[in-house]
Scaffold this active site. Structure first.
Site, mmCIF file in Angstrom:
data_model
loop_
_atom_site.group_PDB
_atom_site.id
_atom_site.type_symbol
_atom_site.label_atom_id
_atom_site.label_comp_id
_atom_site.label_asym_id
_atom_site.label_seq_id
_atom_site.Cartn_x
_atom_site.Cartn_y
_atom_site.Cartn_z
ATOM 1 N N GLU A 91 0.775 -1.154 0.115
ATOM 2 C CA GLU A 91 -0.248 0.259 0.119
ATOM 3 C C GLU A 91 0.827 1.367 -0.104
ATOM 4 O O GLU A 91 0.157 2.576 0.128
ATOM 5 C CB GLU A 91 -1.049 -0.005 1.450
ATOM 6 C CG GLU A 91 -0.610 -0.008 2.494
ATOM 7 C CD GLU A 91 -1.377 -0.488 3.952
ATOM 8 O OE1 GLU A 91 -2.262 0.747 4.251
ATOM 9 O OE2 GLU A 91 -1.386 -1.256 4.399
ATOM 10 N N CYS A 100 -3.597 -3.393 4.272
ATOM 11 C CA CYS A 100 -3.131 -4.283 4.662
ATOM 12 C C CYS A 100 -3.445 -5.780 4.319
ATOM 13 O O CYS A 100 -2.463 -7.129 4.597
ATOM 14 C CB CYS A 100 -2.892 -4.281 6.144
ATOM 15 S SG CYS A 100 -2.309 -2.821 7.335
ATOM 16 N N HIS A 158 -3.038 -9.692 12.175
ATOM 17 C CA HIS A 158 -2.238 -8.945 12.002
ATOM 18 C C HIS A 158 -1.602 -8.285 12.904
ATOM 19 O O HIS A 158 -2.581 -8.002 13.819
ATOM 20 C CB HIS A 158 -3.017 -8.164 10.531
ATOM 21 C CG HIS A 158 -2.910 -7.010 10.129
ATOM 22 N ND1 HIS A 158 -1.867 -6.605 9.959
ATOM 23 C CD2 HIS A 158 -2.984 -5.845 10.424
ATOM 24 C CE1 HIS A 158 -1.443 -5.298 9.188
ATOM 25 N NE2 HIS A 158 -3.223 -4.637 10.103
HETATM 26 N N1 CAA Z 1 1.260 2.945 30.791
HETATM 27 C C1 CAA Z 1 0.271 1.868 30.030
HETATM 28 N N2 CAA Z 1 -0.617 1.816 29.413
HETATM 29 C C2 CAA Z 1 -1.108 2.954 29.122
HETATM 30 C C3 CAA Z 1 -0.827 3.788 29.289
HETATM 31 C C4 CAA Z 1 0.431 4.369 30.371
HETATM 32 N N3 CAA Z 1 1.467 5.180 31.126
HETATM 33 N N4 CAA Z 1 -0.636 5.386 29.395
HETATM 34 C C5 CAA Z 1 -2.024 4.914 28.094
HETATM 35 N N5 CAA Z 1 -1.653 3.077 28.255
HETATM 36 C C6 CAA Z 1 -2.463 2.515 27.272
HETATM 37 C C7 CAA Z 1 -4.469 2.866 26.738
HETATM 38 O O1 CAA Z 1 -4.982 2.031 27.916
HETATM 39 C C8 CAA Z 1 -4.485 2.549 26.078
HETATM 40 O O2 CAA Z 1 -4.187 0.692 26.139
HETATM 41 P P1 CAA Z 1 -6.267 0.098 26.010
HETATM 42 O O3 CAA Z 1 -5.981 0.016 24.155
HETATM 43 O O4 CAA Z 1 -5.722 -0.558 26.692
HETATM 44 O O5 CAA Z 1 -7.279 0.769 26.361
HETATM 45 C C9 CAA Z 1 -3.329 2.301 25.367
HETATM 46 O O6 CAA Z 1 -2.553 2.385 25.799
HETATM 47 C C10 CAA Z 1 -3.350 3.734 23.430
HETATM 48 O O7 CAA Z 1 -3.824 4.512 24.292
HETATM 49 P P2 CAA Z 1 -5.304 5.503 23.504
HETATM 50 O O8 CAA Z 1 -5.895 4.524 23.223
HETATM 51 O O9 CAA Z 1 -5.513 6.515 24.557
HETATM 52 O O10 CAA Z 1 -3.815 5.695 22.932
HETATM 53 P P3 CAA Z 1 -4.215 7.182 21.297
HETATM 54 O O11 CAA Z 1 -6.096 7.619 21.774
HETATM 55 O O12 CAA Z 1 -2.783 8.413 21.734
HETATM 56 O O13 CAA Z 1 -4.694 6.000 19.962
HETATM 57 C C11 CAA Z 1 -4.056 4.259 18.554
HETATM 58 C C12 CAA Z 1 -4.116 5.093 19.660
HETATM 59 C C13 CAA Z 1 -5.753 4.440 18.411
HETATM 60 C C14 CAA Z 1 -4.004 2.786 17.790
HETATM 61 C C15 CAA Z 1 -2.967 5.068 17.995
HETATM 62 O O14 CAA Z 1 -1.958 4.801 17.537
HETATM 63 C C16 CAA Z 1 -3.045 4.949 16.018
HETATM 64 O O15 CAA Z 1 -4.601 5.778 15.046
HETATM 65 N N6 CAA Z 1 -2.385 4.031 15.298
HETATM 66 C C17 CAA Z 1 -2.585 3.492 14.242
HETATM 67 C C18 CAA Z 1 -4.274 2.917 13.712
HETATM 68 C C19 CAA Z 1 -4.057 1.676 13.694
HETATM 69 O O16 CAA Z 1 -3.062 0.876 13.690
HETATM 70 N N7 CAA Z 1 -5.020 0.996 13.697
HETATM 71 C C20 CAA Z 1 -5.486 -0.416 14.183
HETATM 72 C C21 CAA Z 1 -6.491 -0.595 13.638
HETATM 73 S S1 CAA Z 1 -6.313 -1.392 11.680
HETATM 74 C C22 CAA Z 1 -5.609 -2.100 11.160
HETATM 75 O O17 CAA Z 1 -4.786 -2.970 12.275
HETATM 76 C C23 CAA Z 1 -4.923 -1.248 10.074
HETATM 77 C C24 CAA Z 1 -3.258 -1.017 10.267
HETATM 78 O O18 CAA Z 1 -3.000 -1.890 9.796
HETATM 79 C C25 CAA Z 1 -3.148 0.090 10.154
#
Ligand code: CAA
Length: 389
Positions: free
Chosen positions: A74, A106, A237
């Protein structure tokens, strides 16, 4: 199988500190310790070529044995010329070889793999092998929530009717697809855009749909206990390790397991050892997780069944399965993947940010005069990409 990752990486704890975030959020919260970051002489073509060469060498095959080459990506390098053509040239694959590129986020590599299986099963292969390469550089904007879920790498696989690693089970596959806007990359952008939390939900919905479809297709007698205990391991994945944990929890809940996390280490843990040090490599992520399972599982998996879940945003997903072949674990261990990861160099955050800026203009970079070697991108001349072999 062959695997290629960049020679350089960023420590996620360093990135967290630079962004004013607790390191635990990235390392434990997302389940990633390091992410591969390619320098300016690396692109989707060079990663694909390095992985493909390793796959051929590991299987003791010559380029002449290949009758089909498909690159799933991609993050292609051209709107028209496929990455597969560059790989054909760099590897010296025969002219009597069908080659093309597939795209579905992916899932593109899995689409190519399934097509290759049909090519082999139909008899069209006539003794030749299919070379399937998944190659990507995952890139989100600096400072965005997606930034810690970047990575880069390629996984190449040879497909034939004499499998040495995994015998994929004919007909045992379940597909789920749905038009959703969870992750995309507009034509004008080098960075992916994502509706992060929604993308997690889309992934889980797709897992549920594909897993149910698999169970119907497999049509196996109803048994005792959780359905997923029919697998010795599950490979999901892996955009980041925590996603696999969420996936497993969901799947075991669907199985009616009242303690859905209890089986995580046993069924999933080994598949995350390598991905946690590389990050998201998009099309190749699930296959890197498979390489991780085969190279790190302490138990003998010979004859055991592995479940695989591939997800591509947009979306299309597939749950399928294969049986581990005798000697498979030794073969993958012999690739020395962990040792290769240990030899990489860490980038400081300013170095990483410089690389990110430089990569924005890679497609117009004039080709360097000095000849490099070992599948390196040198720049462009007359709008043509130049590679060192
Ligand atoms: N210590 C330990 N854990 C902590 C922490 C700390 N100090 N602070 C936060 N966390 C945890 C949170 O509780 C959360 O865990 P849970 O999901 O178990 O609740 C985790 O860390 C992440 O925190 P947030 O959800 O608040 O993080 P975020 O909102 O900043 O972003 C995300 C997370 C949405 C995954 C972001 O990284 C993102 O958009 N990533 C790209 C999209 C992606 O990978 N999506 C996956 C599905 S789509 C797919 O698979 C296709 C692909 O390849 C892209």
């Amino acid at each position: 199988m062959g695997v290629a990752v960049p020679d350089t990486y960023v420590e996620l704890a360093d990135l967290a500190m630079a962004r004013g975030v607790a390191p635990g959020k990235y390392v434990e919260g997302l389940g990633v310790t390091r992410m591969g970051v390619p320098l300016v002489d690396e692109d989707t073509v060079t990663l694909a070529s390095r992985a493909a060469r390793m796959a051929l060498e590991s299987a003791g095959c010559s380029p002449e044995d290949v009758g089909l080459l498909v690159v799933g990506t991609e993050t292609a390098v051209d709107h028209s010329k496929p990455v597969a053509s560059y790989v054909q040239g760099l590897l010296g694959l025969p002219t009597r070889c069908r080659i093309f590129e597939t795209k579905h986020a992916c899932y593109g590599g899995t689409a190519a793999l399934q097509m290759a299986l049909d090519w082999v099963r139909s008899g069209s292969a006539k003794g030749r092998k299919a070379l399937i390469v998944c190659s990507d550089i995952a890139r989100y904007g600096v400072g965005t929530p997606g930034e810690p879920t970047q990575g880069a790498g390629a996984v190449a696989m040879l497909v034939s009717d004499t499998p040495a690693l995994l015998a994929l089970e004919a007909g045992k596959t379940g597909v789920y697809s749905k038009d959703v806007m969870d992750f995309w990359r507009p034509l004008y952008s080098k960075d992916a855009l994502v509706d992060g939390h929604y993308s997690v939900q889309c992934y889980l919905d797709a897992l549920e749909g594909a897993y149910r479809a698999y169970q119907e297709a497999a049509a196996e007698p109803v048994g005792e206990g959780a359905y997923s205990d029919r697998f010795a391991a599950l490979v999901y994945h892996v955009p980041y390790g925590k996603m696999s944990r969420k996936a497993h929890r969901h799947l075991r809940t669907l199985d009616g397991d009242a303690a859905p996390d209890a089986s995580f280490d046993r069924l999933v843990g080994n598949s995350l050892v390598l991905p946690s040090q590389v990050g998201n490599i998009y099309t190749g992520s699930m296959y890197l997780a498979l390489a991780s399972l085969l190279s790190t599982a302490p138990q003998d998996l010979t004859g055991q069944r592995v479940g695989l879940f591939s997800y591509g945003s947009g979306s299309c997903a597939e749950f399928f399965s294969g049986v581990v072949q005798a000697g498979a674990q030794e073969r993958v261990k012999a690739l020395g993947l962990q040792a290769r990861l240990s030899r990489r160099r860490a980038l400081s955050i300013p170095e990483y940010e410089d690389v990110m800026r430089a990569r924005e203009h890679l497609d117009e970079r004039p080709a360097a005069d000095a000849a490099g070697s070992g599948f390196r991108y040198q720049g462009t001349r007359d709008h043509k990409r130049i590679y060192a072999t």
